[in-house]
Design a protein around this motif. Structure first.
Motif, mmCIF file in Angstrom:
data_model
loop_
_atom_site.group_PDB
_atom_site.id
_atom_site.type_symbol
_atom_site.label_atom_id
_atom_site.label_comp_id
_atom_site.label_asym_id
_atom_site.label_seq_id
_atom_site.Cartn_x
_atom_site.Cartn_y
_atom_site.Cartn_z
ATOM 1 N N SER A 101 -84.394 25.810 -3.711
ATOM 2 C CA SER A 101 -85.604 25.007 -3.480
ATOM 3 C C SER A 101 -86.232 25.307 -2.122
ATOM 4 N N ASP A 102 -85.404 25.354 -1.076
ATOM 5 C CA ASP A 102 -85.952 25.509 0.266
ATOM 6 C C ASP A 102 -86.505 26.903 0.527
ATOM 7 N N TYR A 103 -85.950 27.915 -0.122
ATOM 8 C CA TYR A 103 -86.464 29.272 0.090
ATOM 9 C C TYR A 103 -87.945 29.353 -0.266
ATOM 10 N N TYR A 104 -88.338 28.683 -1.329
ATOM 11 C CA TYR A 104 -89.737 28.741 -1.766
ATOM 12 C C TYR A 104 -90.639 27.820 -0.949
ATOM 13 N N CYS A 105 -90.042 27.069 -0.029
ATOM 14 C CA CYS A 105 -90.838 26.263 0.891
ATOM 15 C C CYS A 105 -91.208 27.029 2.150
ATOM 16 N N THR A 106 -90.583 28.169 2.368
ATOM 17 C CA THR A 106 -90.882 28.950 3.565
ATOM 18 C C THR A 106 -92.215 29.673 3.406
ATOM 19 N N SER A 107 -92.776 30.058 4.538
ATOM 20 C CA SER A 107 -94.082 30.714 4.538
ATOM 21 C C SER A 107 -94.041 32.080 3.859
ATOM 22 N N GLU A 108 -95.129 32.398 3.136
ATOM 23 C CA GLU A 108 -95.235 33.731 2.538
ATOM 24 C C GLU A 108 -95.330 34.811 3.600
ATOM 25 N N ALA A 109 -95.698 34.416 4.823
ATOM 26 C CA ALA A 109 -95.823 35.396 5.898
ATOM 27 C C ALA A 109 -94.480 35.785 6.497
ATOM 28 N N SER A 122 -90.591 37.280 6.273
ATOM 29 C CA SER A 122 -89.837 38.239 5.476
ATOM 30 C C SER A 122 -88.776 37.494 4.659
ATOM 31 N N VAL A 123 -88.252 38.172 3.638
ATOM 32 C CA VAL A 123 -87.175 37.577 2.848
ATOM 33 C C VAL A 123 -85.966 37.288 3.742
ATOM 34 N N SER A 124 -85.634 38.228 4.593
ATOM 35 C CA SER A 124 -84.486 38.052 5.477
ATOM 36 C C SER A 124 -84.624 36.796 6.325
ATOM 37 N N LYS A 125 -85.777 36.637 6.928
ATOM 38 C CA LYS A 125 -85.989 35.492 7.807
ATOM 39 C C LYS A 125 -85.975 34.189 7.022
ATOM 40 N N SER A 126 -86.693 34.161 5.908
ATOM 41 C CA SER A 126 -86.776 32.943 5.092
ATOM 42 C C SER A 126 -85.397 32.531 4.586
ATOM 43 N N ALA A 127 -84.688 33.473 3.957
ATOM 44 C CA ALA A 127 -83.406 33.150 3.330
ATOM 45 C C ALA A 127 -82.357 32.752 4.367
ATOM 46 N N GLN A 128 -82.295 33.468 5.476
ATOM 47 C CA GLN A 128 -81.277 33.149 6.476
ATOM 48 C C GLN A 128 -81.561 31.821 7.161
ATOM 49 N N ARG A 129 -82.820 31.506 7.384
ATOM 50 C CA ARG A 129 -83.147 30.210 7.974
ATOM 51 C C ARG A 129 -82.702 29.075 7.063
ATOM 52 N N VAL A 130 -82.974 29.234 5.779
ATOM 53 C CA VAL A 130 -82.596 28.198 4.817
ATOM 54 C C VAL A 130 -81.078 28.028 4.786
ATOM 55 N N LEU A 131 -80.343 29.131 4.744
ATOM 56 C CA LEU A 131 -78.888 29.049 4.673
ATOM 57 C C LEU A 131 -78.295 28.465 5.953
ATOM 58 N N LEU A 132 -78.859 28.796 7.095
ATOM 59 C CA LEU A 132 -78.364 28.218 8.339
ATOM 60 C C LEU A 132 -78.588 26.712 8.370
ATOM 61 N N ALA A 133 -79.750 26.284 7.884
ATOM 62 C CA ALA A 133 -80.013 24.848 7.833
ATOM 63 C C ALA A 133 -79.070 24.160 6.853
#
Length: 576
Positions: free
Chosen positions: A67-75, A77-88
């Motif tokens: 759910s949270d991965y798709y809340c990240t900005s389209e701007a 990268s996948v790496s940044k979005s996914a790792q931020r979500v997992l860290l949170a």
């Protein structure tokens, strides 16, 4: 559809010979434009057998990621979005263990492994923690793509060296590789890969290519027959079509969106028609716009062109929309639906027709106490939604609180919000400065200390104090603090005065919430709002009149009895 990613996916999970299934898995295949901008996400988690709550951790890790991965900005990268979500998510799991009876036994807490992947355009991105595995099947060759995070003490004894929820911070393996039509990816827990025969696995996937769910079920059954004594989960992902290079280039360009020019009424940007400018500053421009598809009014916020090279500013700007998508509260500003491709750098938020609390305070210079209570109670409900997600708002002030026409409060502006577990990734951000407006910032920020829930509580109490009397509790002294001596010298100014009918216990509640020492404030925000309505026990014990005032007769009787005993003792001592 031409130039579109197409996948076939099969999944199966079984508790096996155990009483419950501590595994969890899931897939998210969004519609356009998210399919192109964010891709398809697949994940599984495996709870550890020593924990009785790890199935909760597994479910939270997978559902939170999807759910949270798709809340990240389209701007991003996948790496940044996914790792931020997992860290949170890791930070949240670790916090649950700290707050439970398992806080001293981490292997019995909210802990699980995690393996996930995102297929976006023609690239596969992998994320991994623990000993579940991801394989790639290409040209009938099976290759393990992940490394087991397991430390072997001996041939018989081992333990997980890395997992979600064990520590406050977690190191996540990330890597990516091109993917091609016909590639098959297999995500499996150890209950499957340690017992399933490799040849059987390959042959089953080939034979049941048209029914991958059935293939997954057969592989699980075969692992059970081979003696698996653990939970069993497998996901099979086959790439049936990938976008061509032209489409891929378009997707990649979304990570470097251009800034829009200054917008004027009737201008159209990505299907939003500008109505008028609501607010402009040196940092951003805020516009009222109409969604051409739904006809609803929304707010478009664009960054300042002068700050296009300021990494810290752009980071905060993009964080605002991600945070808005993660928080589900009637008292927090919501984002606009993410239903179209963006060709410019901006964020879209819901439009609240009403006024800021700052304007409300101008219109109501001497509000009744009940109106103040009702507003503060709503702010607390919104603030608690932040804190439940391990977030600190850090910029609570009247300008960042809206009141709609129905009287509902909305917390806005998340540019200073701090998300637990992400600080180690924010190397570009300057965390040394005081977040938010200095008039409402807690004293610990001026000492260079990190914020806490009690810091948000302090800002909230300043707002309540100002609403009641129009002043600040410490005047202009807090921004001057540079050491602990100055902190201890702060003198609270009572909110009580001769012109306002304010109950004394409210001043007591504000004094506690505004204590310069964060550890002496309320442990819970609801305790604060409760004591704005009801005198607290500490206040009652402190404000209890002396016995001579409450019952003079009883006081003098007791005093006389004490004198009598004293005289008798002296006489006895004299004649013996």
């Amino acid at each position: 559809m031409p130039n579109q990613l197409q996948l076939s996916i099969g999944q199966h999970s079984d508790k096996g010979r155990k009483e419950i299934n501590q595994d969890f898995h899931g897939v998210m295949i969004p519609k356009e434009p998210l399919l192109s901008t964010k891709g398809v996400a697949i994940a599984l988690a495996d709870g550890i057998s020593t924990s009785e709550v790890s199935q909760i951790a597994s479910e939270a890790a997978v559902t939170g990621f999807l759910s949270d991965y798709y809340c990240t900005s389209e701007a991003w990268s996948v790496s940044k979005s996914a790792q931020r979500v997992l860290l949170a998510n890791n930070s949240w799991l670790h916090a649950q263990t700290r707050q439970s009876q398992y806080r001293y036994e981490r292997d019995k807490g909210y802990v699980c492994t995690f393996s996930g992947m995102v297929i976006k355009s023609n690239t596969a991105h992998f994320l991994h923690v623990g000993d579940s595995r991801i394989y790639r099947l290409r040209d009938k060759k099976l290759v393990q793509l992940t490394e087991d995070h397991r430390f072997w003490v001996s041939q018989e004894q081992s333990y997980l060296s890395r997992a979600m929820g064990i520590n406050q911070q977690v190191e996540i393996d990330y890597y990516s590789q091109p993917t091609f039509c016909g590639d098959v990816y297999i995500l499996a827990t150890d209950g499957v890969y340690e017992f399933a025969d490799t040849d059987y696995l390959l042959n089953t996937i080939i034979e049941l290519a048209d029914d991958l769910n059935r293939a997954a079920a057969k592989i699980v059954d075969q692992a059970l027959q081979q003696g698996s004594d653990d939970n069993l989960t497998i996901q099979i992902v086959r790439v049936d079509a990938v976008p061509d290079q032209t489409a891929n280039e378009i997707v990649q360009q979304l990570t470097a969106l251009p800034f829009p020019d200054s917008l004027q009424p009737r201008d159209n940007i990505d299907g939003y028609t500008i109505v008028r400018e609501l607010y402009a500053s040196s940092r951003s421009h805020v516009y009222l716009a109409t969604d051409d598809n739904s006809g609803k009014q929304i707010v478009l916020k664009t960054p300042s062109v002068d700050l296009r090279h300021d990494a810290a500013y752009l980071e905060q700007f993009l964080m605002e929309e991600w945070i808005a998508r993660r928080i589900n509260s009637a008292y927090v500003l919501k984002p606009s639906p993410q239903d179209r491709k963006r060709h410019f750098f901006y964020i879209a938020l819901e439009y609240i027709e009403g006024q800021s609390l700052a304007q409300w305070m101008i219109d109501h210079p001497k509000p009744d106490v009940e109106s103040v209570r009702q507003i503060i109670e709503q702010i607390v409900k919104g603030l608690r939604a932040f804190h439940r997600m391990e977030m600190l708002h850090q910029d609570l002030r009247p300008e960042n609180i809206l009141i709609d026409q129905s009287g509902t409060v909305k917390i806005i502006d998340f540019g200073s919000t701090r998300v637990a577990g992400l600080l180690e990734m924010d190397d570009t951000l300057d965390r040394s400065s005081v977040p938010g407006a200095i008039q409402y910032a807690a004293p610990e920020y001026f000492l260079g200390e990190p914020g806490s829930e009690e810091s948000d509580q302090f800002s909230l109490a300043v707002i309540a104090y100002q609403m009641l009397c129009g002043r600040l509790p410490y005047g202009t002294q807090i921004p001057k603090i540079r050491n602990r001596k100055a902190l201890r010298s702060l003198s609270y100014q009572s909110v009580l005065d001769e012109e306002r009918d304010i109950p004394v216990w409210i001043d007591h509640a504000l004094r506690k919430a505004l204590n310069p020492d964060r550890y002496k404030r309320y442990e819970d925000l609801f305790e604060f709002v409760h004591e704005l309505r009801h005198p607290g026990r500490r206040f009652l014990s402190q404000s209890r009149p002396p016995l001579i005032e409450r019952d003079p007769l009883r006081f003098w009787k007791g005093y006389s009895l004490i004198l009598t005993f004293a005289v008798l003792f002296l006489l006895y001592d004299r004649f013996t």
